[in-house]
Structures are given as C-alpha cells and as structure tokens.
Design a protein around this motif. Sequence first.
Motif, PDB file in Angstrom:
ATOM      1  N   UNK A   1       0.842  -1.192   0.000  1.00  0.00           N
ATOM      2  CA  UNK A   1       0.000   0.000   0.000  1.00  0.00           C
ATOM      3  C   UNK A   1       0.877   1.242   0.000  1.00  0.00           C
ATOM      4  N   UNK A   2       1.926   1.221   0.796  1.00  0.00           N
ATOM      5  CA  UNK A   2       2.802   2.385   0.898  1.00  0.00           C
ATOM      6  C   UNK A   2       3.404   2.769  -0.445  1.00  0.00           C
ATOM      7  N   UNK A   3       3.851   1.782  -1.215  1.00  0.00           N
ATOM      8  CA  UNK A   3       4.453   2.114  -2.506  1.00  0.00           C
ATOM      9  C   UNK A   3       3.439   2.772  -3.436  1.00  0.00           C
ATOM     10  N   UNK A   4       2.178   2.369  -3.328  1.00  0.00           N
ATOM     11  CA  UNK A   4       1.146   2.936  -4.197  1.00  0.00           C
ATOM     12  C   UNK A   4       0.767   4.342  -3.752  1.00  0.00           C
ATOM     13  N   UNK A   5       0.452   4.523  -2.470  1.00  0.00           N
ATOM     14  CA  UNK A   5       0.003   5.863  -2.072  1.00  0.00           C
ATOM     15  C   UNK A   5       1.116   6.893  -2.161  1.00  0.00           C
ATOM     16  N   UNK A   6       2.369   6.481  -1.937  1.00  0.00           N
ATOM     17  CA  UNK A   6       3.465   7.440  -2.099  1.00  0.00           C
ATOM     18  C   UNK A   6       3.644   7.828  -3.564  1.00  0.00           C
ATOM     19  N   UNK A   7       3.615   6.840  -4.451  1.00  0.00           N
ATOM     20  CA  UNK A   7       3.774   7.127  -5.884  1.00  0.00           C
ATOM     21  C   UNK A   7       2.602   7.937  -6.434  1.00  0.00           C
ATOM     22  N   UNK A   8       1.412   7.703  -5.884  1.00  0.00           N
ATOM     23  CA  UNK A   8       0.217   8.430  -6.331  1.00  0.00           C
ATOM     24  C   UNK A   8       0.097   9.805  -5.670  1.00  0.00           C
ATOM     25  N   UNK A   9       0.954  10.057  -4.704  1.00  0.00           N
ATOM     26  CA  UNK A   9       0.968  11.334  -3.970  1.00  0.00           C
ATOM     27  C   UNK A   9      -0.378  11.607  -3.293  1.00  0.00           C
ATOM     28  N   UNK A  10      -0.862  10.585  -2.595  1.00  0.00           N
ATOM     29  CA  UNK A  10      -2.079  10.754  -1.808  1.00  0.00           C
ATOM     30  C   UNK A  10      -1.791  10.325  -0.380  1.00  0.00           C
ATOM     31  N   UNK A  11      -2.608  10.787   0.537  1.00  0.00           N
ATOM     32  CA  UNK A  11      -2.414  10.462   1.948  1.00  0.00           C
ATOM     33  C   UNK A  11      -2.647   8.977   2.203  1.00  0.00           C
ATOM     34  N   UNK A  12      -1.875   8.451   3.141  1.00  0.00           N
ATOM     35  CA  UNK A  12      -2.026   7.045   3.508  1.00  0.00           C
ATOM     36  C   UNK A  12      -3.456   6.717   3.903  1.00  0.00           C
ATOM     37  N   UNK A  13      -4.025   7.564   4.763  1.00  0.00           N
ATOM     38  CA  UNK A  13      -5.385   7.294   5.244  1.00  0.00           C
ATOM     39  C   UNK A  13      -6.396   7.303   4.097  1.00  0.00           C
ATOM     40  N   UNK A  14      -6.227   8.213   3.153  1.00  0.00           N
ATOM     41  CA  UNK A  14      -7.117   8.268   1.993  1.00  0.00           C
ATOM     42  C   UNK A  14      -7.031   6.974   1.199  1.00  0.00           C
ATOM     43  N   UNK A  15      -5.798   6.537   0.926  1.00  0.00           N
ATOM     44  CA  UNK A  15      -5.619   5.303   0.168  1.00  0.00           C
ATOM     45  C   UNK A  15      -6.227   4.114   0.907  1.00  0.00           C
ATOM     46  N   UNK A  16      -5.970   4.020   2.189  1.00  0.00           N
ATOM     47  CA  UNK A  16      -6.485   2.892   2.965  1.00  0.00           C
ATOM     48  C   UNK A  16      -8.012   2.882   2.998  1.00  0.00           C
TER      49      UNK A  16
END
Length: 79
Positions: free
Chosen positions: A33-48
């Motif tokens: 998950x971390x690799x995706x939300x960081x690359x997408x430049x979105x907040x961790x909580x939003x992605x989760x």
Amino acid sequence: MPNLPDDDEWLLQERRALGDRIRITRIRQDRTQESVYLAARIARSTYQEIEGGTADARIGTLMRIARVLGVHVTDLLHG
C-alpha cells in the motif's frame, strides 16, 4: 421501473468492489500500500479508506492510483 437496491447499500457494495479491485491489482503486482500511495501522492489514510471501501474517491485520485498500478481507471471502476 426495475427494483433497485437501497441507495446506501448499493453505494457500500460498489465502494467495496472498487477497493477489492485496487487491492487485487496491487497484490498481483507484489506492491505494498505504501508504494502505491506514495507514488500516487495521496495520503495514507485516503488510500487505505479507498482500498478498504469505506470512502468515496475523487476521480483524480482514482486516476492517480490507476496510473501507478499501470491500468486504465475504467479497469478499476468496472473490473
């Protein structure tokens, strides 16, 4: 007019299905998950919340996630 499921229940089911498609795509690529939300430049909580099916996602956010995962956004929306 056809019988439609309750709006709230329908929306919840669709959110969960979208989150499932994102998670399956991510796992098939052996990504965190971390690799995706960081690359997408979105907040961790939003992605989760999106992957967990508990939040609505803006189209721009879905497009970023799709781009990072190397799929078209419609693949995430329609499965």
